[in-house]
Design an enzyme around this catalytic site. Structure first.
Site, PDB file in Angstrom:
ATOM      1  N   LYS A  38       0.843  -1.197   0.000  1.00  0.00           N
ATOM      2  CA  LYS A  38       0.000   0.000   0.000  1.00  0.00           C
ATOM      3  C   LYS A  38       0.885   1.256   0.000  1.00  0.00           C
ATOM      4  CE  LYS A  38      -0.366  -0.252   5.070  1.00  0.00           C
ATOM      5  NZ  LYS A  38      -1.148  -0.896   6.154  1.00  0.00           N
ATOM      6  N   TYR A 264      12.948  31.294   6.642  1.00  0.00           N
ATOM      7  CA  TYR A 264      11.675  31.930   6.990  1.00  0.00           C
ATOM      8  C   TYR A 264      11.527  32.106   8.498  1.00  0.00           C
ATOM      9  CZ  TYR A 264       9.779  31.202   2.268  1.00  0.00           C
ATOM     10  OH  TYR A 264       9.537  31.233   0.929  1.00  0.00           O
TER      11      TYR A 264
HETATM   12  C1  PLP Z   1      -0.386  -1.858   6.908  1.00  0.00           C
HETATM   13  C2  PLP Z   1      -0.936  -3.173   7.392  1.00  0.00           C
HETATM   14  C3  PLP Z   1      -0.086  -4.285   7.595  1.00  0.00           C
HETATM   15  C4  PLP Z   1       1.417  -4.210   7.510  1.00  0.00           C
HETATM   16  O1  PLP Z   1       1.970  -3.793   8.740  1.00  0.00           O
HETATM   17  P1  PLP Z   1       3.539  -3.642   8.963  1.00  0.00           P
HETATM   18  O2  PLP Z   1       3.665  -3.201  10.372  1.00  0.00           O
HETATM   19  O3  PLP Z   1       3.978  -2.595   7.998  1.00  0.00           O
HETATM   20  O4  PLP Z   1       4.165  -4.966   8.673  1.00  0.00           O
HETATM   21  C5  PLP Z   1      -0.695  -5.505   7.901  1.00  0.00           C
HETATM   22  N1  PLP Z   1      -2.028  -5.605   8.033  1.00  0.00           N
HETATM   23  C6  PLP Z   1      -2.855  -4.542   7.886  1.00  0.00           C
HETATM   24  C7  PLP Z   1      -4.325  -4.722   8.086  1.00  0.00           C
HETATM   25  C8  PLP Z   1      -2.338  -3.291   7.576  1.00  0.00           C
HETATM   26  O5  PLP Z   1      -3.159  -2.236   7.453  1.00  0.00           O
END
Ligand code: PLP
Length: 369
Positions: A38, A264
């Site tokens: 993702k 800034y």
């Molecule tokens: C993002 C996510 C993961 C992965 O988690 P990590 O800590 O990056 O390994 C697994 N399961 C779900 C439901 C997630 O949203």
């Protein structure tokens, strides 16, 4: 690794391969491996990462949203893709692109059945998400009866898996809470098996779960951050390799007098004569305001140079006093030599936020194909 001549995110596919094998070595050979890709594969490049992982034989991918899954399909990815957080608006596309939705609430179930039935689907693969204590997304155990009722006599859907997510898998102080979640997940699964057709498989663990709760691997694990080289734990971090290295360059060097200000709001004042460098990277590239005011340093020819004053939208300034360097030299923001975990920690955040926040404006460069 070639020297950067502008701001680039270098993606090391050999590091990815190493991390994949490391995580696989922590699970049973028969346990399936889902790679979470993702958010552009945690800010790297979903296409490159998914292609490499598909070559390595990963069993499943997960994305958060439907459009992320579509991009992978358009890039030719054939492996099953679980969409963790779809909306009913996306259900036609989910089916069109052979994506597998997480069904996480009664409303989502009803809406998906409606679309699947309109499209005369048979045994369309879906995954049931249960809430066991994170209180974010998912059915409650008591919803199993409702799910059974909705699916009764219908053939449109096939429940491929049942899953849940731990709230604090990285935190040893929360071990009893995590164990309680694992316990209720087992109970829910028994209930699902008793009341629904088929034999769905189970998954619950993220990266830290794989490291800390090997007894709860079930039939699949879901790893994200570990693939990219971080694991919320220094001992494991040492065994992983950061996939992404964020580099920039020195655009201009300034020599300033004592009591001059930089940037800034004049947020930095020189106490003595200083040498500063301006870099072509800022908020719009993913470097937040909290990295400035000397909270975080970057590496210039192996030496730490603090970020001074306020980070700007497209630039930031660093103090390079006493560091041998010149305009055009490479600067490392995070990566192999300087972990994103450490950099993020100094700004009061976590590796996930820093790496996933590197914006699409920054060019991605592959290394180690
Ligand atoms: C993002 C996510 C993961 C992965 O988690 P990590 O800590 O990056 O390994 C697994 N399961 C779900 C439901 C997630 O949203």
């Amino acid at each position: 690794m070639p020297k950067a001549k502008e701001t680039v995110l270098v993606i090391d596919l050999q590091a990815l391969e190493h991390n994949y094998h490391f995580l696989k070595s922590n699970i049973k050979p028969q346990t399936k491996f889902l790679a979470v890709v993702k958010a552009y594969a945690y800010g790297s490049d979903a296409m490159l990462i998914a292609k490499k992982l598909e070559e390595l034989g990963v069993d499943y991918f997960a994305v958060a949203y439907t459009n992320e899954g579509i991009l992978l399909r358009e890039a030719g990815i054939k492996t099953p893709i679980l969409v963790l957080h779809p909306q009913p608006l996306n259900f036609h596309q989910i089916i069109e692109y052979c994506l597998e939705p997480s069904i996480y609430a009664p409303r989502i179930l009803r809406e998906f059945i409606k679309v699947a039935s309109e499209q005369q689907q048979k045994s369309y693969p879906v995954h049931l998400k249960f809430n066991t204590g994170l209180n974010r997304l998912g059915f409650w155990e008591k919803d199993v009866d409702y799910i059974a009722e909705q699916l009764k006599g219908r053939e449109e859907l096939r429940i491929v898996s049942v899953f849940s997510h731990l709230a604090a898998s990285e935190d040893p102080a929360e071990r009893s809470f995590s164990e309680q979640q694992i316990g209720s997940f087992k109970k829910i699964y028994a209930n699902v098996k008793a009341k629904l057709h088929g034999k769905p498989f189970r998954h619950m663990l993220n990266t830290s779960g794989v490291i800390n709760y090997p007894e709860a691997q079930f039939e699949m694990v879901r790893c994200g951050i570990g693939l990219y080289g971080y694991a919320n734990d220094p001992k494991t971090d040492a065994l992983l390799k950061p996939v992404a290295t964020l580099k920039s360059v020195i655009s201009q060097i300034h020599e300033i007098e004592p009591d001059e200000t930089v940037g800034y709001n004049r947020a930095y004042t020189s106490e003595g004569p200083r040498v500063t460098a301006t870099l072509p990277i800022g908020h719009a590239d993913g470097i937040g305001r909290h990295y400035g005011k000397e909270a975080v340093s970057v590496l210039v020819n192996g030496k730490e140079a603090p970020i001074i004053g306020n980070v700007c939208m497209d630039m930031m300034m660093i103090d390079i006093t006493g560091i041998p360097c010149q305009e055009g030299d490479e600067v490392i923001i995070f990566g192999k030599q300087l972990s994103a975990e450490q950099q993020a920690g100094r700004a009061g955040t976590i590796s996930y936020e820093l790496i996933a926040g590197i914006s699409q404006r920054v060019k991605r460069k592959i290394f180690g194909v």
